[in-house]
Design a protein around this motif. Structure first.
Motif, PDB file in Angstrom:
ATOM      1  N   ASP B 112      -4.666  15.156   0.401  1.00  0.00           N
ATOM      2  CA  ASP B 112      -4.711  14.456   1.300  1.00  0.00           C
ATOM      3  C   ASP B 112      -4.749  13.047   0.795  1.00  0.00           C
ATOM      4  OD1 ASP B 112      -4.493  16.314   3.347  1.00  0.00           O
ATOM      5  OD2 ASP B 112      -6.410  16.679   3.644  1.00  0.00           O
ATOM      6  N   VAL B 113      -5.826  12.873   0.025  1.00  0.00           N
ATOM      7  CA  VAL B 113      -6.067  11.566  -0.455  1.00  0.00           C
ATOM      8  C   VAL B 113      -4.960  11.013  -1.418  1.00  0.00           C
ATOM      9  CG1 VAL B 113      -7.471  10.559  -2.447  1.00  0.00           C
ATOM     10  CG2 VAL B 113      -8.648  11.565  -0.598  1.00  0.00           C
ATOM     11  N   PHE B 114      -4.162  12.262  -2.215  1.00  0.00           N
ATOM     12  CA  PHE B 114      -2.883  11.684  -2.675  1.00  0.00           C
ATOM     13  C   PHE B 114      -1.948  11.296  -2.160  1.00  0.00           C
ATOM     14  CE2 PHE B 114       0.919  13.090  -4.175  1.00  0.00           C
ATOM     15  CZ  PHE B 114       1.138  12.411  -5.305  1.00  0.00           C
ATOM     16  N   ASN B 115      -1.627  11.850  -0.802  1.00  0.00           N
ATOM     17  CA  ASN B 115      -0.579  11.380   0.002  1.00  0.00           C
ATOM     18  C   ASN B 115      -0.957  10.202   0.623  1.00  0.00           C
ATOM     19  OD1 ASN B 115       0.981  13.782  -0.467  1.00  0.00           O
ATOM     20  ND2 ASN B 115      -0.605  14.940   1.244  1.00  0.00           N
ATOM     21  N   ILE B 116      -2.198  10.004   1.056  1.00  0.00           N
ATOM     22  CA  ILE B 116      -2.381   8.562   1.862  1.00  0.00           C
ATOM     23  C   ILE B 116      -2.277   7.333   0.856  1.00  0.00           C
ATOM     24  CG2 ILE B 116      -4.364   7.219   2.729  1.00  0.00           C
ATOM     25  CD1 ILE B 116      -5.506   9.761   3.951  1.00  0.00           C
ATOM     26  N   LYS B 117      -2.749   7.723  -0.591  1.00  0.00           N
ATOM     27  CA  LYS B 117      -2.344   6.725  -1.475  1.00  0.00           C
ATOM     28  C   LYS B 117      -1.164   6.513  -1.656  1.00  0.00           C
ATOM     29  CE  LYS B 117      -6.360   7.756  -4.740  1.00  0.00           C
ATOM     30  NZ  LYS B 117      -6.303   8.310  -6.105  1.00  0.00           N
ATOM     31  N   ALA B 171     -10.772   7.447   7.215  1.00  0.00           N
ATOM     32  CA  ALA B 171     -10.689   6.149   7.846  1.00  0.00           C
ATOM     33  C   ALA B 171     -11.718   5.031   7.451  1.00  0.00           C
ATOM     34  CB  ALA B 171     -10.351   6.027   9.222  1.00  0.00           C
ATOM     35  N   PRO B 172     -13.054   5.394   7.365  1.00  0.00           N
ATOM     36  CA  PRO B 172     -14.013   4.522   6.956  1.00  0.00           C
ATOM     37  C   PRO B 172     -13.862   4.101   5.545  1.00  0.00           C
ATOM     38  CG  PRO B 172     -14.794   6.459   8.160  1.00  0.00           C
ATOM     39  CD  PRO B 172     -13.444   6.613   7.735  1.00  0.00           C
ATOM     40  N   ALA B 173     -13.468   4.953   4.654  1.00  0.00           N
ATOM     41  CA  ALA B 173     -13.262   4.604   3.295  1.00  0.00           C
ATOM     42  C   ALA B 173     -12.043   3.636   3.155  1.00  0.00           C
ATOM     43  CB  ALA B 173     -13.075   5.890   2.509  1.00  0.00           C
ATOM     44  N   LEU B 174     -10.831   4.011   3.804  1.00  0.00           N
ATOM     45  CA  LEU B 174      -9.929   3.234   3.762  1.00  0.00           C
ATOM     46  C   LEU B 174     -10.061   1.692   4.398  1.00  0.00           C
ATOM     47  CD1 LEU B 174      -7.060   5.517   5.286  1.00  0.00           C
ATOM     48  CD2 LEU B 174      -7.025   4.171   3.059  1.00  0.00           C
ATOM     49  N   ARG B 175     -11.079   1.682   5.404  1.00  0.00           N
ATOM     50  CA  ARG B 175     -11.364   0.142   6.094  1.00  0.00           C
ATOM     51  C   ARG B 175     -12.116  -0.641   5.132  1.00  0.00           C
ATOM     52  NH1 ARG B 175     -11.915   2.932  10.717  1.00  0.00           N
ATOM     53  NH2 ARG B 175     -14.335   3.222  10.481  1.00  0.00           N
ATOM     54  N   VAL B 190      -8.772   0.009  -2.976  1.00  0.00           N
ATOM     55  CA  VAL B 190      -8.653   0.841  -1.635  1.00  0.00           C
ATOM     56  C   VAL B 190      -8.476   2.276  -2.510  1.00  0.00           C
ATOM     57  CG1 VAL B 190      -6.910   1.667  -0.065  1.00  0.00           C
ATOM     58  CG2 VAL B 190      -7.367  -0.866  -0.725  1.00  0.00           C
ATOM     59  N   GLU B 191      -7.815   2.465  -3.328  1.00  0.00           N
ATOM     60  CA  GLU B 191      -7.680   3.845  -4.092  1.00  0.00           C
ATOM     61  C   GLU B 191      -8.790   4.273  -4.536  1.00  0.00           C
ATOM     62  OE1 GLU B 191      -4.485   4.296  -6.857  1.00  0.00           O
ATOM     63  OE2 GLU B 191      -3.190   3.452  -5.611  1.00  0.00           O
ATOM     64  N   LEU B 192      -9.746   3.438  -5.065  1.00  0.00           N
ATOM     65  CA  LEU B 192     -11.108   4.250  -5.690  1.00  0.00           C
ATOM     66  C   LEU B 192     -11.894   4.496  -4.541  1.00  0.00           C
ATOM     67  CD1 LEU B 192     -12.468   1.579  -8.421  1.00  0.00           C
ATOM     68  CD2 LEU B 192     -12.582   4.261  -8.316  1.00  0.00           C
ATOM     69  N   ALA B 193     -12.108   3.630  -3.415  1.00  0.00           N
ATOM     70  CA  ALA B 193     -12.573   3.823  -2.107  1.00  0.00           C
ATOM     71  C   ALA B 193     -12.286   5.201  -1.812  1.00  0.00           C
ATOM     72  CB  ALA B 193     -12.362   3.027  -1.040  1.00  0.00           C
ATOM     73  N   LEU B 194     -11.195   5.684  -1.547  1.00  0.00           N
ATOM     74  CA  LEU B 194     -10.537   6.920  -1.301  1.00  0.00           C
ATOM     75  C   LEU B 194     -11.065   8.113  -2.221  1.00  0.00           C
ATOM     76  CD1 LEU B 194      -6.920   6.339  -0.408  1.00  0.00           C
ATOM     77  CD2 LEU B 194      -8.698   7.354   1.212  1.00  0.00           C
TER      78      LEU B 194
END
Lengths: 215, 365
Positions: B112-117, B171-175, B190-194
């Motif tokens: 999921d993280v990979f896809n969002i990134k 979402a919180p990590a993304l924000r 952003v990537e590190l936060a994810l």
């Protein structure tokens, strides 16, 4: 043969032109030899870089194939999306033996570190990283190669141009001038002989006249 | 890429912790995973055409049929493998019990993280949805429909707003990451936060007093430790300062502490790195490839050893409790490994990698 005025002044001018052409030819030959020496040394560098470029491309292609196979096209393309960047090169010029050659210098090195490539290292394998690094090395070598290859090309063109000039002087201009000198000399000699003959004739006539008056 | 729709089939009603039916079915599926001889047979094939013919005799036939109308090259085989993996994950998730689904989804949350990134990277550089969608792997909690919803957004902030509206756990990590990115201009934030989110989220999801959860939590810790070890190797090679390197440290492991991470970053050579890792469980795996590293001094050698170590641990779950979550996870990892190996063979055929080198590249055959 172009129209030549068979005068002594013209003869002197043509002789001066021959001397000048020979001096020019000698200078051009010296320039050609110097350019050839420079060409050979640039050629060594070009061959070395060409081999290095070939090796770097093979290494990069291999590591890309491994990354593609092990990490998959999805991971590879995703990482590629994150690593957009630009390559800056500076173009200036210099002169080698009076020949203008462009100088291509790298701005910022295209080789980045793992941590400055634009993606988070915690989500990308070192295979993808290594592949990116090797392709950046290709860029690095290509910039160097572009510089040296352009120099080699310009030197080659200049050697050809100088060679053509030397040949033109040696095969066309100087022989033509020599021919003109021969023609002028021949014409002047002929005129001198005609004058001499005329003078002799006049002398004979005067002597004959004097004899008649004396009798 | 079109979403692969799982075939509707009548499934028995499975209790929230009933492993009898799913594990029996998975053991049957596991028996169809390709064995060493099958891989040897694939390696020995004469070329791509013959390789495809051989693969048509396996479970991959239906996925290959769908893509072979576009061509018969490595790209089509790779596409078929991706489709197969997505289909298998959907199929397995279709008959797992609630607990196994929960645990498997946690371990697959990295996708999921990979896809969002991937979506964010594409949006950052203004790529079209079609260009990005081919690079997604919907095998986690976010399905094809969710990812299509995120893809439909026009820019990075749109994706983050949508994730917040849908109350996605990321979402919180993304924000947070996006806020930091706006200040620094470095999208890695952003990537590190994810990545940090995933390590923390997965750890908390597996923190339950239950043997299944506890067993998988250990593996998650090992996975985070491996990530931290590889990051330290990279930081050490690039002479990154300890302060800067610590930015990339992920909490949640149990073998690599911050101080050990610091020691690894400060190590000046491979000998120092191996010495510092002597007390960790990966020591033997790394020592085993030390001579290979001496021949080819690349971190890839160490990372591969660590990946093999982790895959071996995951696949070994098949020999744990026959009524536990180890069976589905072992199968899913075994399947991923199989797909990777077929992709290696396909690529080797495409670019002409020698057979011996191909055999060496295969993972845990």
């Amino acid at each position: 043969m172009e129209e030549v005025r068979p005068t002594r002044a013209e003869l002197l001018e043509r002789k001066q032109q021959i001397t000048l052409a020979q001096q020019g030819m000698d200078l051009l030959k010296q320039k050609r030899d110097a350019l050839l020496m420079e060409f050979m040394s640039v050629m060594d560098g070009t061959l070395r870089l060409s081999e290095q470029l070939q090796r770097t491309v093979v290494d990069a292609q291999y590591s890309l194939a491994v990354a593609h196979a092990v990490d998959g096209p999805v991971a590879l393309r995703s990482a590629a999306l994150a690593t957009k960047g630009e390559v800056t090169v500076e173009m200036t010029g210099t002169k080698i033996m009076g020949v203008s050659v462009p100088v291509v210098t790298k701005g910022e090195s295209p080789i980045r570190t793992t941590f400055t490539r634009g993606y988070s290292v915690t989500g990308i394998s070192t295979r993808v990283d290594e592949s990116a690094e090797r392709f950046e090395k290709i860029l690095d070598v290509i910039i160097e190669y572009a510089d040296i290859e352009t120099r080699l090309k310009r030197l080659g063109e200049e050697i050809n141009k100088t060679n053509r000039r030397v040949n033109a002087l040696e095969q066309v201009t100087v022989p033509a001038l020599r021919e003109q000198v021969a023609y002028i000399s021949q014409t002047l000699d002929e005129r001198a002989r005609e004058d001499l003959f005329r003078l002799k004739k006049v002398k004979k006539k005067i002597e004959a006249k004097k004899k008649v008056q004396a009798v | 890429m079109s979403p692969v729709i799982a075939q509707k089939e009548k499934l028995p009603i499975v209790g929230p912790r009933d492993y009898g039916y799913p594990n029996a079915r998975l053991r049957g599926m596991r028996s169809r995973l390709l064995k060493a001889e099958a891989f040897e047979h694939l390696i020995a094939t004469g070329g791509m055409h013959q390789l495809i013919q051989e693969l048509m005799r396996t479970e991959y036939a239906s996925d290959l049929e769908e893509v072979l109308i576009h061509g018969r090259g490595a790209a089509e085989v790779s596409d078929a493998l991706q489709r197969h993996l997505i289909r298998i994950h959907e199929k397995v998730f279709g008959f797992l019990n609630q607990e196994a689904k929960d645990i498997c989804a946690t371990m697959l949350g990295r996708w999921d993280v990979f896809n969002i990134k991937t979506i964010l990277r594409g949006k950052l550089y203004g790529l079209g949805s079609a260009e990005i969608s081919g690079n997604l792997m919907p095998v986690g909690a976010l399905g094809s429909v969710d990812l299509a919803g995120l893809l439909a957004q026009s820019d990075v902030s749109g994706v983050i707003d949508t994730a917040s509206t849908w109350e996605l756990p990321q979402a919180p990590a993304l924000r947070d990451g996006y806020e930091k990115y706006q200040a620094t201009g470095n999208f890695v934030d952003v990537e590190l936060a994810l990545d940090r989110y995933y390590a923390g989220w997965a750890g908390s999801r597996l923190a339950r007093r239950n043997s299944n959860y506890a067993m998988i939590r250990k593996l998650l810790c090992a996975q985070i430790d491996i990530l931290n070890t590889v990051t330290a190797f990279r930081a050490s090679r690039d002479r990154l300062s300890l302060e800067a390197a610590k930015e990339y440290f992920l909490s949640g492991g149990d073998g690599i502490s911050v101080s050990l991470f610091g020691q690894l970053v400060a190590a000046s050579d491979a000998g120092g790195l191996l010495e510092a890792l002597r007390s960790t469980p990966f020591s033997a795996a790394l020592e085993g490839v030390a001579s290979q590293y001496a021949e080819d001094p690349s971190i890839v050698v160490f990372e591969r050893a660590l990946e093999d170590y982790f895959t071996r641990k995951m696949v070994a779950l098949s020999s744990t409790d026959s009524l536990g979550v180890g069976i589905p996870l072992a199968y899913l990892w075994g399947k991923q490994n199989e797909v990777t190996n077929i992709r290696i063979i396909t690529k080797a055929k495409e670019v002409g990698i020698p057979l011996e080198r191909t055999r060496r590249e295969l993972i845990l055959v």
